[in-house]
Motif scaffolding. Structure first.
Motif, mmCIF file in Angstrom:
data_model
loop_
_atom_site.group_PDB
_atom_site.id
_atom_site.type_symbol
_atom_site.label_atom_id
_atom_site.label_comp_id
_atom_site.label_asym_id
_atom_site.label_seq_id
_atom_site.Cartn_x
_atom_site.Cartn_y
_atom_site.Cartn_z
ATOM 1 N N ILE A 1 0.808 -1.213 0.000
ATOM 2 C CA ILE A 1 0.000 0.000 0.000
ATOM 3 C C ILE A 1 0.842 1.264 0.000
ATOM 4 O O ILE A 1 0.438 2.285 -0.546
ATOM 5 C CB ILE A 1 -0.959 0.000 1.213
ATOM 6 C CG1 ILE A 1 -1.996 1.118 1.077
ATOM 7 C CG2 ILE A 1 -0.195 0.132 2.514
ATOM 8 C CD1 ILE A 1 -3.087 1.082 2.127
ATOM 9 N N ASP A 2 2.047 1.191 0.579
ATOM 10 C CA ASP A 2 2.842 2.399 0.800
ATOM 11 C C ASP A 2 4.002 2.471 -0.188
ATOM 12 O O ASP A 2 4.927 1.646 -0.130
ATOM 13 C CB ASP A 2 3.381 2.402 2.236
ATOM 14 C CG ASP A 2 3.850 3.779 2.671
ATOM 15 O OD1 ASP A 2 4.308 4.538 1.813
ATOM 16 O OD2 ASP A 2 3.744 4.083 3.873
ATOM 17 N N PRO A 3 4.013 3.461 -1.076
ATOM 18 C CA PRO A 3 5.130 3.580 -2.023
ATOM 19 C C PRO A 3 6.458 3.844 -1.341
ATOM 20 O O PRO A 3 7.515 3.479 -1.870
ATOM 21 C CB PRO A 3 4.721 4.755 -2.916
ATOM 22 C CG PRO A 3 3.685 5.506 -2.145
ATOM 23 C CD PRO A 3 2.977 4.480 -1.311
ATOM 24 N N ALA A 4 6.439 4.460 -0.151
ATOM 25 C CA ALA A 4 7.691 4.698 0.569
ATOM 26 C C ALA A 4 8.299 3.386 1.058
ATOM 27 O O ALA A 4 9.521 3.221 1.070
ATOM 28 C CB ALA A 4 7.452 5.645 1.746
ATOM 29 N N VAL A 5 7.457 2.434 1.463
ATOM 30 C CA VAL A 5 7.939 1.112 1.860
ATOM 31 C C VAL A 5 8.552 0.395 0.655
ATOM 32 O O VAL A 5 9.626 -0.224 0.760
ATOM 33 C CB VAL A 5 6.797 0.273 2.459
ATOM 34 C CG1 VAL A 5 7.224 -1.185 2.645
ATOM 35 C CG2 VAL A 5 6.347 0.851 3.802
ATOM 36 N N ALA A 6 7.887 0.487 -0.479
ATOM 37 C CA ALA A 6 8.399 -0.151 -1.693
ATOM 38 C C ALA A 6 9.754 0.432 -2.082
ATOM 39 O O ALA A 6 10.672 -0.295 -2.485
ATOM 40 C CB ALA A 6 7.389 0.026 -2.828
ATOM 41 N N GLU A 7 9.899 1.744 -1.945
ATOM 42 C CA GLU A 7 11.175 2.401 -2.261
ATOM 43 C C GLU A 7 12.276 1.931 -1.317
ATOM 44 O O GLU A 7 13.389 1.617 -1.745
ATOM 45 C CB GLU A 7 11.005 3.922 -2.161
ATOM 46 C CG GLU A 7 12.280 4.702 -2.430
ATOM 47 C CD GLU A 7 12.107 6.199 -2.205
ATOM 48 O OE1 GLU A 7 13.127 6.918 -2.229
ATOM 49 O OE2 GLU A 7 10.961 6.644 -1.983
ATOM 50 N N ALA A 8 11.975 1.876 -0.019
ATOM 51 C CA ALA A 8 12.971 1.449 0.961
ATOM 52 C C ALA A 8 13.373 -0.006 0.739
ATOM 53 O O ALA A 8 14.549 -0.358 0.884
ATOM 54 C CB ALA A 8 12.421 1.634 2.373
ATOM 55 N N ALA A 9 12.409 -0.860 0.384
ATOM 56 C CA ALA A 9 12.710 -2.275 0.162
ATOM 57 C C ALA A 9 13.685 -2.459 -0.994
ATOM 58 O O ALA A 9 14.618 -3.283 -0.925
ATOM 59 C CB ALA A 9 11.422 -3.044 -0.107
ATOM 60 N N GLN A 10 13.498 -1.720 -2.049
ATOM 61 C CA GLN A 10 14.361 -1.853 -3.220
ATOM 62 C C GLN A 10 15.739 -1.253 -2.985
ATOM 63 O O GLN A 10 16.745 -1.794 -3.446
ATOM 64 C CB GLN A 10 13.693 -1.208 -4.430
ATOM 65 C CG GLN A 10 12.417 -1.923 -4.865
ATOM 66 C CD GLN A 10 11.862 -1.423 -6.187
ATOM 67 O OE1 GLN A 10 12.589 -1.283 -7.157
ATOM 68 N NE2 GLN A 10 10.572 -1.145 -6.232
ATOM 69 N N ASN A 11 15.804 -0.136 -2.255
ATOM 70 C CA ASN A 11 17.081 0.567 -2.097
ATOM 71 C C ASN A 11 17.918 0.068 -0.920
ATOM 72 O O ASN A 11 19.141 0.233 -0.931
ATOM 73 C CB ASN A 11 16.828 2.069 -1.936
ATOM 74 C CG ASN A 11 16.246 2.701 -3.194
ATOM 75 O OD1 ASN A 11 16.401 2.163 -4.285
ATOM 76 N ND2 ASN A 11 15.571 3.821 -3.043
ATOM 77 N N TYR A 12 17.273 -0.526 0.100
ATOM 78 C CA TYR A 12 18.014 -0.894 1.307
ATOM 79 C C TYR A 12 17.918 -2.370 1.665
ATOM 80 O O TYR A 12 18.631 -2.823 2.557
ATOM 81 C CB TYR A 12 17.538 -0.039 2.491
ATOM 82 C CG TYR A 12 17.875 1.419 2.323
ATOM 83 C CD1 TYR A 12 19.096 1.926 2.739
ATOM 84 C CD2 TYR A 12 16.968 2.283 1.709
ATOM 85 C CE1 TYR A 12 19.412 3.261 2.571
ATOM 86 C CE2 TYR A 12 17.273 3.627 1.535
ATOM 87 C CZ TYR A 12 18.497 4.110 1.963
ATOM 88 O OH TYR A 12 18.813 5.434 1.784
ATOM 89 N N PHE A 13 17.048 -3.124 0.985
ATOM 90 C CA PHE A 13 16.920 -4.558 1.269
ATOM 91 C C PHE A 13 17.080 -5.392 -0.005
ATOM 92 O O PHE A 13 16.727 -6.567 -0.020
ATOM 93 C CB PHE A 13 15.581 -4.850 1.945
ATOM 94 C CG PHE A 13 15.466 -4.268 3.333
ATOM 95 C CD1 PHE A 13 15.813 -5.013 4.454
ATOM 96 C CD2 PHE A 13 15.028 -2.969 3.520
ATOM 97 C CE1 PHE A 13 15.719 -4.471 5.729
ATOM 98 C CE2 PHE A 13 14.927 -2.412 4.786
ATOM 99 C CZ PHE A 13 15.286 -3.167 5.906
ATOM 100 N N ASP A 14 17.554 -4.735 -1.055
ATOM 101 C CA ASP A 14 17.865 -5.418 -2.325
ATOM 102 C C ASP A 14 16.679 -6.172 -2.907
ATOM 103 O O ASP A 14 16.852 -7.215 -3.555
ATOM 104 C CB ASP A 14 19.042 -6.388 -2.142
ATOM 105 C CG ASP A 14 20.315 -5.671 -1.717
ATOM 106 O OD1 ASP A 14 20.533 -4.539 -2.189
ATOM 107 O OD2 ASP A 14 21.067 -6.224 -0.900
ATOM 108 N N PHE A 15 15.473 -5.673 -2.671
ATOM 109 C CA PHE A 15 14.295 -6.334 -3.225
ATOM 110 C C PHE A 15 14.159 -6.006 -4.708
ATOM 111 O O PHE A 15 14.217 -4.839 -5.107
ATOM 112 C CB PHE A 15 13.034 -5.899 -2.490
ATOM 113 C CG PHE A 15 11.760 -6.339 -3.154
ATOM 114 C CD1 PHE A 15 11.441 -7.681 -3.236
ATOM 115 C CD2 PHE A 15 10.894 -5.407 -3.723
ATOM 116 C CE1 PHE A 15 10.271 -8.096 -3.863
ATOM 117 C CE2 PHE A 15 9.737 -5.804 -4.348
ATOM 118 C CZ PHE A 15 9.416 -7.157 -4.418
#
Length: 524
Positions: free
Chosen positions: A336-350
Motif C-alpha cells: 500500500i505504501d510507495p515509501a515502503v516499496a522504495e525502501a525495500a528496493q534501495n536498502y533490502f535489495d528487493f
C-alpha cells in the motif's frame, strides 16, 4: 445584514474568514494523525481521540466565542485568529515532550491525553471565530437566523475544501510539519487582514497591535517547527534507551505512515519500520532475513510441490518474494505504501519477480486475475491492524484467486494465552468459514507473545513430505499448534472487533519496540 443607515456592508471578508478558519480546523485535525501515529500507531484509537478532541474543542470555542462576542469592547476576530496561529505553531514544538509525558498512560489514555493537550488550544480559538462572525454579520434580530446559517454553511464548506486540499494535494507533496507552520503563518496573515477590515467596529490600533505582538514570537517559532523534535536533548529517563544505538538510513513521510530504515551496526541489524511497526529485518552484512515467522512460510513450497505463481499481500522488505524465487516461483506483490516499496528496493535489495502493485489490497485483489498457487497475507504486524483485510468477505475474495490446490498463508501477531486468546481463535474461526483445512504454527517456542502462521486450503495439509529434511520436519512439528476456535468470533465486514480485541497486543508490542530502538525514534 443591513447597517442602520440601510447601506450594505462589505461582509464578503467575513465569509472568507470563516471559510479559511473552517479549512484550518480540518487540516489541523487530519494532520494530528501524522504526529501521533509514529508514537502510538495509526489505530482506531488515534482517529477516535482526534475526532473527539476536535468536537470538544469546537464546543468550548462556540460557547466561549459567543460570550466574548457579546462582551468584547476592544478585541475582535483578529486577536482570536492570531492566537489560533500562535497556538498552531506551538504544536510541532510540543509534540515530543507531550508524547513522552503521556507514554506511561498506555495506548488508549496516552493517545487521548496527548491529543487533548496538543490540539485543543488552537481548535478552541478557531471554534470561537464562528460566533464572533455571527455577531458582526447580524444587525438585527430579524436577520440572525439567516446570518447564523450562512456563516456556518460557509465554514463547513471551508472544512470540506481543507480536507480535500490536504488529502489530495498538500500531504502527498509537503511534510506535516511544513503544513503546520504554513497554517500558523497563514492565520497570522489572515488576522492582519481581518484587523484592517474590522476597523469599522474596533479601532485599528486595538486590533492590529496585538496581532503584531503575537506574530513576533510566532515567526521566531516557525524555523524550529520545520525540523523534527530533538528528543535526544530530553532527559534520558524520559526517552528510554535502546540496547544499541540506531542510525536512520532512510526516512520518508507518506500518505500511510512514517517510513524509516534503521541500522544497528553493533548488532548487525537493519530494520524497516512504518510508524511504530517493524515490517522487515535483515542483517546489514549479508542481507539475511531475520524474521523467524517468514522462515516458516518459506518452507511452504516443500509442503506443496508444484507451486509456480504466488501473491504476497504486504510486501514489506520483500524477503519472502525473494526467497520463493529459489523454487522458481514468480511472485506478484501488493504494497500500500510507495515509501515502503522504495525502501525495500534501495536498502533490502528487493527486486520484483512478478507484478509490483502499489495500492490497498482490498481494492487491488478485485482487479487481479487468478489463479495463484500460494497467497501470503502478511499485513497483521504488531502495530495497527488493517482489519478490513481479515474478514470472511476478504478471505472469500482471496480463495477465488487461488488454484484448486492453492494455499493461503496468513501471519498474525498476538498472545497465545494458553490457547484461550479470543483474537487468535477468531482468526481461526473466520478462516474456517472459507477454507476446509488449516494448520497453525507458532514462530518462537516458549514465548506467549508471538507470530502465528495460519496455513489454509481446500485440501488436506501435511507436514510429512519427502521434500522436507528430517530437521525441517522436526522444526515444523515442534511449532505445530492447536487452538480452540469455539471461543472466537466470525469477523465480517459488518462486525469486526479485531482491533479492540488486540489492544493489549498493541500496547505490549509498542513497549517491545521502544525497548529495542528507544522512545526517541518515535517522536518527531
Amino acid at each position: 445584514m443591513n447597517s442602520p443607515a440601510g447601506q450594505k456592508l462589505p461582509y464578503w471578508w467575513l465569509y472568507c474568514t470563516v471559510f479559511l478558519t473552517g479549512a484550518s480546523v480540518m487540516v489541523i485535525e487530519l494532520l494530528g494523525t501524522r504526529l501521533i501515529a509514529p508514537f502510538y500507531g495509526a489505530s482506531l484509537y488515534v482517529w477516535a481521540s482526534l475526532i473527539s478532541v476536535t468536537m470538544i474543542a469546537l464546543a468550548i470555542g462556540y460557547y466561549a466565542g459567543g460570550h466574548w462576542a457579546d462582551h468584547a469592547k476592544r478585541t475582535g476576530l483578529a486577536l482570536i485568529i492570531a492566537l489560533a496561529g500562535l497556538l498552531t505553531l506551538l504544536i510541532p514544538w510540543m509534540t515530543a515532550p507531550v508524547l513522552l509525558a503521556t507514554d506511561s498512560l498506555g495506548l488508549q489514555m496516552g493517545t487521548f491525553t496527548s491529543t487533548l493537550i496538543l490540539f485543543t488550544p488552537s481548535l478552541i480559538m478557531l471554534g470561537m471565530v464562528g460566533p464572533f462572525a455571527v455577531k458582526l454579520a447580524t444587525d438585527s434580530l430579524s436577520g440572525v437566523g439567516a446570518s447564523t446559517g450562512s456563516i456556518y454553511a460557509v465554514s463547513t464548506v471551508g472544512s470540506v475544501v481543507g480536507t480535500l486540499l490536504l488529502g489530495f494535494y498538500l500531504f502527498p507533496r509537503i511534510g506535516s510539519r511544513e503544513i503546520f507552520v504554513g497554517v500558523g503563518l497563514g492565520l497570522f496573515v489572515l488576522a492582519t487582514l481581518v484587523a484592517f477590515f474590522e476597523r469599522k467596529h474596533i479601532s485599528l490600533r486595538y486590533s492590529l497591535i496585538p496581532v503584531i505582538l503575537l506574530a513576533l514570537p510566532g515567526v521566531m517559532l516557525s524555523p524550529g517547527g520545520l525540523s523534527p523534535s530533538n528528543a535526544a536533548n530530553l532527559p534520558a529517563n524520559a526517552v528510554g534507551h535502546a540496547a544499541q544505538p540506531y542510525q536512520v538510513r532512510f526516512e520518508r513521510e507518506s500518505l500511510y505512515g512514517w517510513v524509516r530504515v534503521l541500522d544497528n551496526s553493533v548488532a548487525n541489524m537493519r530494520l524497516l519500520m512504518a510508524d511504530a511497526s517493524t515490517i522487515g529485518a535483515a542483517s546489514i552484512s549479508h542481507g539475511e532475513n531475520l524474521m523467524t515467522y517468514q522462515k516458516i512460510v518459506e518452507l511452504i513450497p516443500r509442503l506443496a510441490p508444484g507451486i509456480e505463481r504466488a501473491l504476497l499481500i504486504g510486501q514489506g522488505a520483500g524477503h519472502m518474494a525473494t526467497d520463493l524465487l529459489q523454487f522458481g516461483i514468480t511472485t506478484d506483490t501488493i504494497e500500500i505504501d510507495p515509501a515502503v516499496a522504495e525502501a525495500a528496493q534501495n536498502y533490502f535489495d528487493f527486486k520484483p519477480t512478478g507484478n509490483h502493485i502499489i495500492g490497498d489490497a482490498r481494492y487491488e485483489i478485485r482487479k487481479l486475475q487468478g489463479s495463484y498457487d500460494l497467497i501470503i497475507l502478511d499485513v497483521f504486524t504488531g502495530g495497527a491492524e488493517p482489519v478490513h483485510l481479515l474478514t470472511e468477505e476478504t478471505l472469500q475474495q482471496i480463495d477465488d484467486l487461488l488454484s484448486k490446490r492453492g494455499i493461503l498463508a496468513l501471519n498474525f501477531v498476538s498472545f497465545l494465552d494458553t490457547g484461550e486468546n479470543i483474537a487468535l481463535a477468531s482468526v481461526g474461526k473466520t478462516l474456517a468459514q472459507v477454507f476446509m483445512h488449516q494448520l497453525i504454527f507458532i514462530s518462537e517456542l516458549g514465548v506467549d507473545f508471538n507470530d502465528f502462521i495460519f496455513i489454509a486450503s481446500q485440501h488436506p495439509l501435511r507436514i510429512e513430505d519427502e521434500q522436507l529434511s528430517r530437521t525441517q520436519q522436526a522444526w515444523l512439528e515442534s511449532r505445530l499448534l492447536t487452538i480452540d476456535n469455539s471461543r472466537g468470533l466470525i469477523l465480517t465486514d459488518n462486525f469486526n472487533p479485531l482491533e479492540a480485541l488486540q489492544t493489549r497486543k498493541s500496547e505490549h508490542y509498542r513497549q517491545l519496540i521502544v525497548e529495542t530502538v528507544g522512545t526517541s525514534q518515535f517522536v518527531r
